[in-house]
Enzyme design. Structure first.
Site, PDB file in Angstrom:
ATOM      1  N   HIS A   1       7.290   2.644  19.937  1.00 28.30           N
ATOM      2  CA  HIS A   1       7.259   3.439  21.170  1.00 28.30           C
ATOM      3  C   HIS A   1       6.131   2.979  22.100  1.00 28.30           C
ATOM      4  CE1 HIS A   1      10.483   6.084  20.524  1.00 28.30           C
ATOM      5  NE2 HIS A   1       9.960   7.208  20.956  1.00 28.30           N
TER       6      HIS A   1
ATOM      7  N   GLU B   1      22.213   1.491  26.065  1.00 25.79           N
ATOM      8  CA  GLU B   1      21.358   0.729  26.983  1.00 25.79           C
ATOM      9  C   GLU B   1      22.030  -0.547  27.466  1.00 25.79           C
ATOM     10  OE1 GLU B   1      20.465   1.892  24.029  1.00 25.79           O
ATOM     11  OE2 GLU B   1      18.790   3.272  24.348  1.00 25.79           O
TER      12      GLU B   1
END
Lengths: 326, 353
Positions: B136, B67
């Protein structure tokens, strides 16, 4: 003297001399407390940026970290802009918003620097991705230190660059110290140049104090990048003479010895190269003195330009947070 | 025959994103999109469907799970005149890229004296419920809104998500574009043409005179439901959808509060130093004299997100909380509160997320 033409020798020497003399001027003036920004000096490492940038064209992209005066000068950045930036002036290369750690020269595609050690590594790969998408045949070069190799982003970028076969050359300037910590107190194995092998990126090790070795090795890497053969990694082993940040020697701190420093000063990349060129008759003593005198004047002019330049105005504080063209 | 205006086409939020991407890639050669899932069989919940087939794998491609580096790559490409779009399937993964987003993307323009803009768009998705759990489910939009140099967009309707995505990608600054997974299947009118909605302009969803409810993303939906419910008690709430939380449309909020004198801020995030707090303090600083009651914030419980459906219902605020708080403010007394009965947040949603 082998196949390198004397014009190249002179150009390499000039680049190293200019960098050294600029840094020595900063050493002289920094204690005045007028350059009010953290400044990481490059003395001792000049052969790396000079050797690599000799192979680049103006349109090629260069990035560096916070110890970046060498790369900036070798790529052709203006020293007026540099000094003005150190003094926090509006005429600085970053208009007084960056200081020594954030210098840029858009005209010569010196694309910027980061204070966050490995921060520019992926950004350089991004410019390489753009070049490859636009089929421009530009090469991106990124300079970073041994410490940056410990950051995850280094490995992440190597993988990405290999995956996309990007025209980027990774130049690690291994000066053995991250602030005051030796490489071997931070890294399990002394093998930075090998860390790209697992991605099939060729890795090389070179004496970073030998400008001709750096020049010749990086020439191949740059040509490969330009010809679509993908990235390379070069570890240049060199030495930072001065303290991590600031103008003084720091062997008194005890983390490294004066004997170690003296050993590297004896291997000074600049005086060694000067000696070789004088001995081989590539340059005469009088021409060398002239070159130094010319540089001295240029640097004096830059300092005086910087000192006389205005500071940014209060309004400038709020300027350029966002681009507002649209 | 049913009366239906055929000129107003209905698309889901997800289809509207997809259409914006198609139209952007069609019009601008310098736009590309990359992310984990952009070119896999799932296609970011369907939002990148058809892109690689139509525009090639050089303009819509998979990335390694790196990322931070890939965000840096996007920045670098943008310095050369490209307009990269990067995607994250969940916001939580984006935190790996804090260095590139906060230290680099947000700073490159300012710290080099305005020489290089960084026109990148980072699409990211937040959610609600279905046992997403602590790693999440995070909505840390406020954290990004804290950073000068970034813009932060949170669309709540199919119409907005298309127009705001187009604006974000064409904006010359780094934009954090936050989509809500719960809105992906919601339908709404979306014009076929290429249109943009200016960043920094909020929207009055429903006019009202008694109380202002400022909300973002999926909480706009809860605020709308709440406002409907409040009407039954004779309370006429004005609902404002922030659309972008940086820049913040203070004028629209202030004008509403001047009219209603009361403010609730409903955020799909946490309270501490959050956007709800930012809206509240701006109002208190600027139009304090118009306030008839304290400003109240409706936010996540001050805990990491729990997984069990039984715990989620106390973790996530909803329209019932909005109704309760609004009544308390307006009727000025403690009202007996019905215990939340639903075992799960939204029965229509089919997992896995």
């Amino acid at each position: 003297m082998d196949k390198i033409i004397s014009k190249t020798h002179i150009s390499l020497l000039l680049s190293m001399l200019k960098t050294r003399m600029v840094e020595e001027k900063i050493v002289e003036l920094y204690p005045e407390q007028e350059m009010r920004c953290p400044t990481h000096l490059y003395i001792g490492q000049e052969a790396v940026s000079a050797g690599v940038c000799q192979n680049l064209k103006k349109r090629d992209y260069v990035f560096s970290s916070y110890r970046s005066h060498g790369a900036y000068i070798a790529k052709g950045g203006s020293i007026k802009g540099l000094f003005a930036e150190l003094y926090g002036k509006k005429t600085g290369c970053s208009k007084g918003k960056g200081g020594s750690m954030h210098i840029i020269s858009k005209e010569v595609n010196f694309m910027g620097t980061s204070a966050l050690v490995g921060g520019v590594i992926p950004i350089a790969a991004g410019t390489a991705l753009a070049s490859s998408m636009k089929r421009e045949k530009r090469v991106s070069v990124v300079f970073f230190g041994d410490g940056a190799c410990e950051e995850g982003v280094f490995q992440e970028t190597l993988n990405f660059a290999a995956l996309k076969k990007l025209p980027v050359v990774f130049i690690c300037e291994n000066n053995f110290y991250a602030t005051n910590s030796h490489q071997l107190t931070r890294q399990a194995v002394d093998n930075i140049y090998k860390r790209s092998e697992i991605y099939n990126i060729p890795g090389f090790k070179v004496d970073g104090n030998n400008v001709l070795d750096v020049f010749k090795l990086s020439k191949r890497a740059v040509e490969n990048a330009r010809n679509g053969k993908g990235p390379s990694l070069i570890e240049c082993r060199t030495y930072r003479w001065l303290e991590h940040v600031g103008p003084y020697f720091d062997y008194d701190l005890g983390y490294r010895s004066k004997a170690e420093l003296d050993k590297w000063i004896k291997r000074c990349p600049l005086t060694t190269y000067e000696g070789v060129l004088l001995e081989k008759g590539v340059i005469r003593r009088s021409a060398l003195d002239k070159m130094k005198e010319k540089l001295r004047r240029e640097i004096e002019d830059a300092v005086s330009f910087a000192k006389k330049s205005p500071f940014p105005s209060v309004k400038d504080t709020h300027k350029d947070v966002y681009e507002k063209k649209r | 025959m049913k009366r239906k205006d055929s000129s107003i086409r209905q698309l889901t939020y997800c289809q509207a994103i997809n259409e914006a991407l198609v139209q952007l890639l069609e019009r601008h050669r310098n736009i590309f999109i990359m992310g984990l899932g952009v070119d896999d069989c799932g296609r970011i919940f369907g939002s990148t469907r058809g892109l690689s087939e139509r525009f090639g794998k050089k303009r819509a491609f998979e990335i390694p799970i790196s990322e931070n580096a890939v965000t840096g790559v996007a920045i670098g490409a943008s310095l050369c005149g490209m307009r990269p779009i990067m995607t994250h399937q969940r916001m939580d993964f984006m935190f790996y890229a804090f260095d590139q987003i906060i230290n680099h993307a947000a700073k490159w323009h300012y710290m080099f004296g305005g020489q290089f803009p960084v026109p990148i768009t980072i699409r990211t998705i937040i959610g609600r419920g279905w046992g997403q759990g602590a790693q999440h489910s995070q909505s840390l939009h406020s954290l990004f809104a804290h950073i000068p140099g970034l813009k932060v967009v949170m669309p709540s309707t199919p119409y907005d998500v298309k127009g705001l995505l187009i604006s974000s990608v064409l904006d010359d600054n780094p934009v954090i574009f936050i989509e809500h997974r719960r809105l992906y299947d919601e339908k709404g009118a979306v014009p076929e043409e290429f249109y943009s909605i200016p960043l920094g302009k909020a929207r009055i969803v429903k006019k009202g005179r008694d109380i202002t409810i400022v909300a973002n993303s999926q909480m706009v939906r809860e605020a709308e439901k709440g406002a409907k419910e409040l009407l039954k008690s004779g309370i006429d709430a004005e609902v404002i959808d922030l659309r972008t939380i940086r820049p913040l449309d203070e004028d629209l909020i202030f004008n509403s509060v001047k009219k209603t004198g009361r403010l609730i801020v409903a955020d799909t995030g946490w309270r501490n130093c959050g956007i709800a707090s930012e809206v509240s303090s701006s109002v208190a600083e600027s139009v304090f004299e118009y306030l008839k009651a304290p400003i109240l914030r409706i936010t996540f419980a001050d805990t990491p997100t729990p997984t069990s459906a039984a715990l989620e219902k106390t973790f996530y605020p909803d329209s019932e909380d909005i109704v309760y708080v609004a009544k308390r403010l307006i009727l000025g007394k403690k009202i007996k509160r019905k215990k939340k009965e639903r075992a799960i947040l939204d029965e229509q949603f089919k997992g896995p997320f």
